[in-house]
Structure formats: structure tokens, C-alpha cells
Design an enzyme around this catalytic site. Sequence first.
Site, mmCIF file in Angstrom:
data_model
loop_
_atom_site.group_PDB
_atom_site.id
_atom_site.type_symbol
_atom_site.label_atom_id
_atom_site.label_comp_id
_atom_site.label_asym_id
_atom_site.label_seq_id
_atom_site.Cartn_x
_atom_site.Cartn_y
_atom_site.Cartn_z
ATOM 1 N N ASP A 207 0.826 -1.204 0.000
ATOM 2 C CA ASP A 207 0.000 0.000 0.000
ATOM 3 C C ASP A 207 0.866 1.263 0.000
ATOM 4 O O ASP A 207 1.830 1.357 0.761
ATOM 5 C CB ASP A 207 -0.884 -0.016 1.258
ATOM 6 C CG ASP A 207 -1.926 1.082 1.244
ATOM 7 O OD1 ASP A 207 -2.724 1.120 0.298
ATOM 8 O OD2 ASP A 207 -1.935 1.909 2.171
ATOM 9 N N GLU A 276 1.810 -0.562 -5.018
ATOM 10 C CA GLU A 276 0.824 0.475 -5.319
ATOM 11 C C GLU A 276 1.568 1.796 -5.211
ATOM 12 O O GLU A 276 1.783 2.315 -4.122
ATOM 13 C CB GLU A 276 -0.345 0.457 -4.340
ATOM 14 C CG GLU A 276 -1.437 1.427 -4.795
ATOM 15 C CD GLU A 276 -2.062 2.281 -3.698
ATOM 16 O OE1 GLU A 276 -3.122 2.851 -3.934
ATOM 17 O OE2 GLU A 276 -1.473 2.411 -2.615
HETATM 18 O O1 TEU Z 1 -4.425 4.251 -1.629
HETATM 19 C C1 TEU Z 1 -3.435 5.211 -1.833
HETATM 20 C C2 TEU Z 1 -3.832 6.461 -2.529
HETATM 21 O O2 TEU Z 1 -3.153 7.456 -2.396
HETATM 22 C C3 TEU Z 1 -5.001 6.586 -3.410
HETATM 23 O O3 TEU Z 1 -5.499 5.432 -3.885
HETATM 24 C C4 TEU Z 1 -6.071 7.420 -2.795
HETATM 25 O O4 TEU Z 1 -6.716 6.691 -1.794
HETATM 26 C C5 TEU Z 1 -7.067 7.838 -3.849
HETATM 27 O O5 TEU Z 1 -6.369 8.592 -4.783
HETATM 28 C C6 TEU Z 1 -8.247 8.606 -3.312
HETATM 29 O O6 TEU Z 1 -7.905 9.866 -2.881
HETATM 30 C C7 TEU Z 1 -4.189 3.233 -0.724
HETATM 31 C C8 TEU Z 1 -5.380 2.307 -0.634
HETATM 32 O O7 TEU Z 1 -5.582 1.667 -1.844
HETATM 33 C C9 TEU Z 1 -6.561 3.114 -0.185
HETATM 34 O O8 TEU Z 1 -7.738 2.354 -0.175
HETATM 35 C C10 TEU Z 1 -6.257 3.654 1.185
HETATM 36 O O9 TEU Z 1 -7.292 4.514 1.594
HETATM 37 C C11 TEU Z 1 -4.946 4.416 1.213
HETATM 38 O O10 TEU Z 1 -3.895 3.724 0.556
HETATM 39 C C12 TEU Z 1 -4.473 4.634 2.623
HETATM 40 O O11 TEU Z 1 -4.020 3.441 3.180
#
Ligand code: TEU
Length: 558
Positions: A207, A276
Amino acid sequence: MAEPWWRDAVIYQIYIRSFADGNGDGLGDIAGIRSRLRHLADLGVDALWINPWYPSPMADAGYDVSDYRAVEPRFGTLADAEALLREAHDAGLRVLLDIVPNHSSDQHPWFTEALAAGPGSPARERYLFRPGRGADGAEPPNGWQSVFGGSAWQRVTEPDGSPGEWYLHLFAPEQPDLNWEHPDVRADFEKTLRFWFDRGVDGFRIDVAHSLVKEPGLPDASDLEWPRKPVEVDGELQRAPWRPHPFWDRDEVHEVYREWRLLADSYDDPKVYVAEAWVDEPERLARYLRPDELHTAFNFTYLQAIWDAGYLRQVIGETLEEHRAVGAPATWVLSNHDVARHVSRYAREQTTPGSSLMELLGRPADLDLGRRRARAAVLLTLALPGSAYVYQGEELGLEEVEDLPDEVLADPTWERSGHTDRGRDGCRVPLPWSGDAPPYGFSPEGSTAQPWLPQPAGWGPLTAEAQSGDPGSMLELYRAALHRRRETPALGDGELTWLDLPEGVLGFTREPGFGCVVNVTAEPVALPTGYDVVLASGPLPDGMLPAATSAWLARPQQ
Ligand code: TEU
């Protein structure tokens, strides 16, 4: 030697809260996944990636972890998790979990300890606590903003009741950022990786892999924009030149992944990682994929691409070039739990790349067109060189649920943005499995609990049961494409050669003997000659390829 499995794997993303509910409480769980393994094996995917299932107060749907080496009781037990791993492996499916290293929950014992221990204590060193600025330290230490809106700093009340230090949270205040300069943090995450690897987990999705390390001194920066907006050069939009950022994509983060890679490689059946990392520049993303770092990374440039043949070709070409330079396979992904479902994105005329619900709301939508393009897009995606991801429900052709009532919205973005950004719940609605009315088989027969987010009234025809056996359905298209992909030696890892086709038509060949052609225009075009059609995303009247349609081709054997 056989190719490593991950170089061409199709990986199905299970958003556990919304996949299947085994115990009848309206929330998806491990028992639900176990009950639906047949669906996944029949679909023809190679592996599963399961979103966080660890104990969590759920301030951010499980991305706020309070214990990294256990299972959230609402999802099941460690024994359930171990049973799932065994059963998935028996069904020929690998399993990736989701690790959240940038931040823990504010309920993690380390954070509770840090709050109690007070300023200057060793316990606070594991997070990023700083004194405030201004008179009485009442201003945040710097101007960094949270991804979910508002300041990235939260002030604490010290054990003696006085207003105290501030801590950094790039996401919600319930997600304090960990200090990756601290040896305890590094050691504990290695322990967590080992804990799950030893139980048979095949790898991890990492993540926000590009955030861990922050610039020393946490300086204020005038330019915090991310991703950076394109700049105009000679009347054309170009990617902004790369500049260092105080918390995204810092070079020091790579040291962490070199350590993690050594750990993954120490297993007889080596473990794998997928990053990610929202890093726009292909060359910067490729750095995560150097041979001694992570194996793969999500290709968000492809996910965010607009439905335009020239743009798609450019993104695909750049992706392949940068991945080739580091010897890593590309990945192709259309949707996930953070972005608006692609059926709904493709239902609109989009002129700039993007993926959020807020960009779409208010623009006229043609969902039939969105589904036709989605069908065409999946054949493109599965024909490209490398590995691919399927987000649960896209195989059913689900659209974004754009009209969830305000009072059910659970994504922290909604509150943090002062009710201006509706957030990501619309792609997280529980799956419809069977029947004509909610909960559409999401919860076991006879259970009275409502799914944690309400499902639309019109999803009866979209259930897995309704689509099974219907050759025109999205589900059968996915099944056919995934099974054919497995049987086609030209597909998976490798290279492509672009075909010279009319403007607006995208096509390429892959050896031996495979072709893919996608009509991105609004008019029918002629199919390339010299090939047989083996699979198409829609009817092909008179040997033509209609608008928003794609086809897989085979060169007849001589
Ligand atoms: O997401 C990281 C992230 O920066 C983006 O996906 C962001 O949540 C999106 O642009 C909406 O603003 C990861 C996870 O996939 C996400 O579900 C979590 O909320 C986030 O990290 C925090 O852990």
C-alpha cells in the site's frame, strides 16, 4: 526453466468487505471467500489479492491496521485464513495479501504507547511527532495536506492534559505515519512479512509504496501538487519534468524494498510483491522494478487513460519500453477499490486522464456505451504483454453506484472534504451473486442483515447466476478470454508489434500467430485481412469491426 508465475498472472482483487458474506452480518468475510472459490477458479484467474483483513477500527476500511499479524474478528480467524490459503492453493490459485507500511491505526499498541509516553520519549520516535509552529505551537508543523483533505497534521493532548505535539498523517488522522528511519519499524514489518509468508501467503501488494520515507527535517514546500499537472510545451500538453517531492517517491524508499526482496527470495518458492505507487513518470515507476527490488507495480497510467486510440497506444508503448529497461513485466489494470468503475468512466466523453467519481458526476452518461467499451477494453488488457488485474465485479460489468445516500457514505474522504468529495464507496458496493433483489445472495439465505452498503434495485440481471451460461454476458466474455489466454502461447509475458491501421484503430500482433484489434472510433472499420477471429467483444456484422468493439485474431496455420 519455466517462467516465474507472476510474469503473466491474471490476479483477481478481492475487496473482502464486499465480496461475499459467510456469517450473515452484512459484511464480507473469509468464510464468504471460501464459499466462492469455485467462481474464481472457473473464471480462469491465477491468483487473488485480498485487501487488508487485519484487526482494524475501520476508519479507512481496514487500511488502518491495529495488529499486522492477526485477522479482524469480523472477517474470521487466523485458522479461517489458513484454511482459505490451503483451499485456494488446492484450486490452483495463489494468494497475495495487502501490507500497509506507511501508517498504522491510531489504535495500534505502538501509537497508544507513544501518546501515553509523552514528548521526547522513545515511543514517539516510531511515528512523526513534531512541535507545532506559532504562539503556543498552535499551528501545524508544516503545510502538508492529507490525501483525504485538510492538514496532514493532528495535534494531541499530552498525558497531563495540555495541548501538545502534532503527528503526521498523510491519510486520515486515525492513520498516523510511521517513521521509516526507525529500526523498530523496519524490523517489525519484516517480522510481519515472514509471519504471513510462513503461513503460505505467496506475496504482498504494498500500500502506498511510494510514500514511506519523508524528506529529513520535513520541510515546507511550495509545490506539493501530486500528481503534477501536465505543462504546455509548444501548444502541446506534456508531463511535468520530474522534481523531488518531500514525501512522494523519494529515492531512499528503495533501500526498504531491497531488504524486502532479499526476504522474498529466501523462500524456496520465492514470494512476490506488487507496488501500489502512484508515480506518473514511467522511468520513476520502473525504479521500483529493478531486479533487486519489487517484482511488479500497478500501471495506473493505463487505468486512468482516456478512450482514445492515440493516447492508449502512447501509454502502452511507454509502459513496455520502461519495463523492458529493467526486465520487469508490465501490469494492466482497469479498476480497483479506489477509483470509479471503468464502465462508468467509459460511459462519458473524457478528455483528460483521470479516475475519480467526482470528475464524472454531472457529465452525461451512456452506460450501454460504457459496457461496450469495457468489453472491448478487457480483450485489449488481457492481450497486452505482462500480467493483469481484475477488480471484483468488473467481470459482472458492474457500474459505479453514483447515487448512494449521503448517510451511508463510509469513505473518510466524504467527511474530510467537508462533504464536497463523495469518495470511493460507489465502487465498493457488495457483489450481486444471485436472485432478483438485494442482497442478491451476498449474505447467506435467511440472514436478515443488510449489506454494509445498499445495492441498487436493478442488479438482478447482473448477478453471477443470471450471467452464467449466457454467451452474450460480461461474465462469459471474461471466462472465454481468460481461458483462451491460458491456452494461447503468444499471450502473457513478451512483446508486441503494432499493426499499421487507420486512425482510431488500435491493433498489434504477438507471436506465434496472434492479433488483437480494438476499434476506438465511433464508426465501423474493416477487420485486418489474413486472420481468423477467435473471440470478439461483440457481434461482427459483415466482417466489420463495429465502434467500441475489439477482436482477438489468429493467423491460420500454413
Ligand atoms: O491508496 C493510496 C492512494 O493514495 C489513493 O489510492 C487514494 O486513496 C485515492 O487517490 C483517493 O484519494 C491506498 C489504498 O488503496 C486506499 O484504499 C487507502 O485509503 C490508502 O492507501 C491509505 O491506506
